[in-house]
Motif scaffolding. Structure first.
Motif, PDB file in Angstrom:
ATOM      1  N   LEU A   1     -63.335   6.243  -1.513  1.00 18.98           N
ATOM      2  CA  LEU A   1     -62.409   7.223  -0.943  1.00 18.98           C
ATOM      3  C   LEU A   1     -63.055   8.601  -0.842  1.00 18.98           C
ATOM      4  O   LEU A   1     -62.851   9.319   0.141  1.00 18.98           O
ATOM      5  CB  LEU A   1     -61.141   7.288  -1.795  1.00 18.98           C
ATOM      6  CG  LEU A   1     -60.243   6.046  -1.766  1.00 18.98           C
ATOM      7  CD1 LEU A   1     -59.062   6.222  -2.722  1.00 18.98           C
ATOM      8  CD2 LEU A   1     -59.735   5.761  -0.357  1.00 18.98           C
ATOM      9  N   ASP A   2     -63.827   8.977  -1.870  1.00 24.90           N
ATOM     10  CA  ASP A   2     -64.508  10.279  -1.827  1.00 24.90           C
ATOM     11  C   ASP A   2     -65.337  10.428  -0.553  1.00 24.90           C
ATOM     12  O   ASP A   2     -65.386  11.502   0.059  1.00 24.90           O
ATOM     13  CB  ASP A   2     -65.443  10.442  -3.030  1.00 24.90           C
ATOM     14  CG  ASP A   2     -64.703  10.691  -4.334  1.00 24.90           C
ATOM     15  OD1 ASP A   2     -63.500  10.994  -4.292  1.00 24.90           O
ATOM     16  OD2 ASP A   2     -65.354  10.580  -5.389  1.00 24.90           O
ATOM     17  N   ALA A   3     -66.007   9.344  -0.166  1.00 18.93           N
ATOM     18  CA  ALA A   3     -66.925   9.394   0.967  1.00 18.93           C
ATOM     19  C   ALA A   3     -66.214   9.343   2.309  1.00 18.93           C
ATOM     20  O   ALA A   3     -66.803   9.725   3.330  1.00 18.93           O
ATOM     21  CB  ALA A   3     -67.925   8.244   0.873  1.00 18.93           C
ATOM     22  N   ARG A   4     -64.958   8.900   2.341  1.00 21.91           N
ATOM     23  CA  ARG A   4     -64.301   8.647   3.622  1.00 21.91           C
ATOM     24  C   ARG A   4     -63.080   9.511   3.922  1.00 21.91           C
ATOM     25  O   ARG A   4     -62.708   9.670   5.085  1.00 21.91           O
ATOM     26  CB  ARG A   4     -63.914   7.164   3.713  1.00 21.91           C
ATOM     27  CG  ARG A   4     -65.123   6.261   3.886  1.00 21.91           C
ATOM     28  CD  ARG A   4     -64.826   4.818   3.553  1.00 21.91           C
ATOM     29  NE  ARG A   4     -66.002   3.978   3.792  1.00 21.91           N
ATOM     30  CZ  ARG A   4     -67.029   3.879   2.961  1.00 21.91           C
ATOM     31  NH1 ARG A   4     -67.014   4.572   1.826  1.00 21.91           N
ATOM     32  NH2 ARG A   4     -68.056   3.115   3.252  1.00 21.91           N
ATOM     33  N   LEU A   5     -62.458  10.053   2.898  1.00 19.92           N
ATOM     34  CA  LEU A   5     -61.243  10.828   3.143  1.00 19.92           C
ATOM     35  C   LEU A   5     -61.568  12.177   3.786  1.00 19.92           C
ATOM     36  O   LEU A   5     -62.504  12.863   3.388  1.00 19.92           O
ATOM     37  CB  LEU A   5     -60.476  11.057   1.837  1.00 19.92           C
ATOM     38  CG  LEU A   5     -59.708   9.854   1.289  1.00 19.92           C
ATOM     39  CD1 LEU A   5     -59.125  10.197  -0.073  1.00 19.92           C
ATOM     40  CD2 LEU A   5     -58.602   9.417   2.246  1.00 19.92           C
ATOM     41  N   ARG A   6     -60.746  12.537   4.760  1.00 17.35           N
ATOM     42  CA  ARG A   6     -60.856  13.840   5.403  1.00 17.35           C
ATOM     43  C   ARG A   6     -59.470  14.488   5.416  1.00 17.35           C
ATOM     44  O   ARG A   6     -58.456  13.813   5.432  1.00 17.35           O
ATOM     45  CB  ARG A   6     -61.357  13.705   6.854  1.00 17.35           C
ATOM     46  CG  ARG A   6     -62.700  13.012   6.981  1.00 17.35           C
ATOM     47  CD  ARG A   6     -63.179  13.035   8.427  1.00 17.35           C
ATOM     48  NE  ARG A   6     -62.217  12.410   9.350  1.00 17.35           N
ATOM     49  CZ  ARG A   6     -62.182  11.114   9.612  1.00 17.35           C
ATOM     50  NH1 ARG A   6     -63.035  10.292   9.006  1.00 17.35           N
ATOM     51  NH2 ARG A   6     -61.289  10.631  10.450  1.00 17.35           N
ATOM     52  N   GLY A   7     -59.440  15.810   5.435  1.00 20.56           N
ATOM     53  CA  GLY A   7     -58.164  16.512   5.548  1.00 20.56           C
ATOM     54  C   GLY A   7     -57.413  16.685   4.250  1.00 20.56           C
ATOM     55  O   GLY A   7     -56.386  17.346   4.209  1.00 20.56           O
ATOM     56  N   VAL A   8     -57.897  16.047   3.179  1.00 20.58           N
ATOM     57  CA  VAL A   8     -57.347  16.270   1.838  1.00 20.58           C
ATOM     58  C   VAL A   8     -58.518  16.621   0.930  1.00 20.58           C
ATOM     59  O   VAL A   8     -59.680  16.331   1.236  1.00 20.58           O
ATOM     60  CB  VAL A   8     -56.604  15.035   1.281  1.00 20.58           C
ATOM     61  CG1 VAL A   8     -55.410  14.677   2.140  1.00 20.58           C
ATOM     62  CG2 VAL A   8     -57.547  13.849   1.144  1.00 20.58           C
ATOM     63  N   ARG A   9     -58.214  17.233  -0.200  1.00 28.16           N
ATOM     64  CA  ARG A   9     -59.263  17.609  -1.145  1.00 28.16           C
ATOM     65  C   ARG A   9     -59.374  16.521  -2.197  1.00 28.16           C
ATOM     66  O   ARG A   9     -58.430  16.270  -2.951  1.00 28.16           O
ATOM     67  CB  ARG A   9     -58.924  18.951  -1.781  1.00 28.16           C
ATOM     68  CG  ARG A   9     -60.071  19.579  -2.564  1.00 28.16           C
ATOM     69  CD  ARG A   9     -59.685  20.961  -3.046  1.00 28.16           C
ATOM     70  NE  ARG A   9     -59.228  21.781  -1.935  1.00 28.16           N
ATOM     71  CZ  ARG A   9     -58.314  22.739  -2.054  1.00 28.16           C
ATOM     72  NH1 ARG A   9     -57.758  22.985  -3.229  1.00 28.16           N
ATOM     73  NH2 ARG A   9     -57.957  23.441  -1.000  1.00 28.16           N
ATOM     74  N   THR A  10     -60.516  15.858  -2.229  1.00 31.45           N
ATOM     75  CA  THR A  10     -60.715  14.756  -3.163  1.00 31.45           C
ATOM     76  C   THR A  10     -60.968  15.294  -4.584  1.00 31.45           C
ATOM     77  O   THR A  10     -61.390  16.431  -4.752  1.00 31.45           O
ATOM     78  CB  THR A  10     -61.898  13.875  -2.723  1.00 31.45           C
ATOM     79  OG1 THR A  10     -63.065  14.689  -2.584  1.00 31.45           O
ATOM     80  CG2 THR A  10     -61.587  13.199  -1.391  1.00 31.45           C
ATOM     81  N   PRO A  11     -60.720  14.474  -5.593  1.00 33.20           N
ATOM     82  CA  PRO A  11     -60.879  14.960  -6.977  1.00 33.20           C
ATOM     83  C   PRO A  11     -62.339  15.135  -7.355  1.00 33.20           C
ATOM     84  O   PRO A  11     -63.222  14.462  -6.818  1.00 33.20           O
ATOM     85  CB  PRO A  11     -60.220  13.861  -7.811  1.00 33.20           C
ATOM     86  CG  PRO A  11     -60.307  12.638  -6.971  1.00 33.20           C
ATOM     87  CD  PRO A  11     -60.201  13.100  -5.550  1.00 33.20           C
ATOM     88  N   GLU A  12     -62.581  16.051  -8.285  1.00 40.00           N
ATOM     89  CA  GLU A  12     -63.902  16.162  -8.879  1.00 40.00           C
ATOM     90  C   GLU A  12     -64.045  15.063  -9.928  1.00 40.00           C
ATOM     91  O   GLU A  12     -63.149  14.851 -10.729  1.00 40.00           O
ATOM     92  CB  GLU A  12     -64.088  17.538  -9.510  1.00 40.00           C
ATOM     93  CG  GLU A  12     -64.103  18.678  -8.496  1.00 40.00           C
ATOM     94  CD  GLU A  12     -64.467  20.008  -9.144  1.00 40.00           C
ATOM     95  OE1 GLU A  12     -65.096  20.000 -10.216  1.00 40.00           O
ATOM     96  OE2 GLU A  12     -64.111  21.048  -8.557  1.00 40.00           O
ATOM     97  N   GLY A  13     -65.193  14.391  -9.897  1.00 35.39           N
ATOM     98  CA  GLY A  13     -65.386  13.269 -10.824  1.00 35.39           C
ATOM     99  C   GLY A  13     -65.521  13.726 -12.258  1.00 35.39           C
ATOM    100  O   GLY A  13     -64.572  13.699 -13.028  1.00 35.39           O
TER     101      GLY A  13
END
Length: 220
Positions: A111-123
């Protein structure tokens, strides 16, 4: 745990307001006063500097909650406790197995690599992704709640992890400035990251979110 540590009437206990109302209730049950401190916007756990700002001579303990599978900064909090003379207690979320955590990390990376338009979580070290929590800022456009409704309408389950911060609840209402807590409560959304999800299901989650991502202003 609080009573066993000698916490009681007249004491203050610093706790997060971002979820876990049972922690605040446990403090009051022990006869002490819950004091709410702000969170780190990346980890959603107590911010050590915010805890420091809330300390008083009556502070007996801090209860740290590890959030969404990411550990809090226990090193800084223990150092602060030793320096200022209070106990640091931990309230952990449910554990996941090593294999389950590894599969969740794989799905989170997808999901980190593919999601756009939302802010993904920091690992971060030790994150086992009990929940995969993104940010959906409003920016004058469709907000988190509208985004969640649209995602569900497309058949993808999602949930608002903290609908109401504890300091907004009637039994604990406080006039306290917790800007990161307020912002996180308004913007966060948990997407599926279960270890059992197939690659096809993960692709579906990303596709549905990305189809709506154009409705949102880009994350800063």
């Amino acid at each position: 745990m609080l009573r066993a540590a000698g916490v009681g009437a007249g004491d203050e206990v610093v706790v997060p307001a971002f979820g876990n109302v049972e922690v605040a209730r446990a403090v009051t049950f022990a006869g002490a006063l819950p004091v709410f401190a702000d969170i780190d916007p990346a980890t959603y756990c107590l911010d050590p500097s915010a805890v420091d700002a809330m300390l008083t001579p009556r502070t007996a303990a801090v209860v740290v909650v590890h959030r969404f599978g990411r550990p809090a900064d226990m090193g800084q909090l223990h150092a602060l406790g030793q320096r200022r003379g209070f106990l640091v207690l931990e309230h952990a979320e449910s554990d996941v197995s090593r294999d389950d955590a590894a599969r969740r990390r794989e799905r989170a990376a997808y999901l980190d690599a593919r999601l756009r338009g939302v802010r993904t979580p920091e690992g971060g070290a030790g994150h086992d992704y009990q929940q995969y929590v993104v940010r959906v800022p409003g920016n004058g456009r469709p907000d988190r709640d509208a985004f969640a409704r649209a995602v569900r309408a497309k058949g993808v389950e999602c949930r608002i992890p903290v609908p109401t911060p504890v300091h907004r609840l009637p039994e604990f209402r406080r006039c306290v400035s917790l800007p990161e807590t307020e912002r996180a409560a308004d913007e966060t959304l948990a997407l599926p990251v279960d270890a059992s999800l197939t690659k096809r299901e993960m692709h579906r989650i990303a596709s549905v979110c990305n189809a709506l991502g154009g409705l949102l202003a880009p994350a800063a």
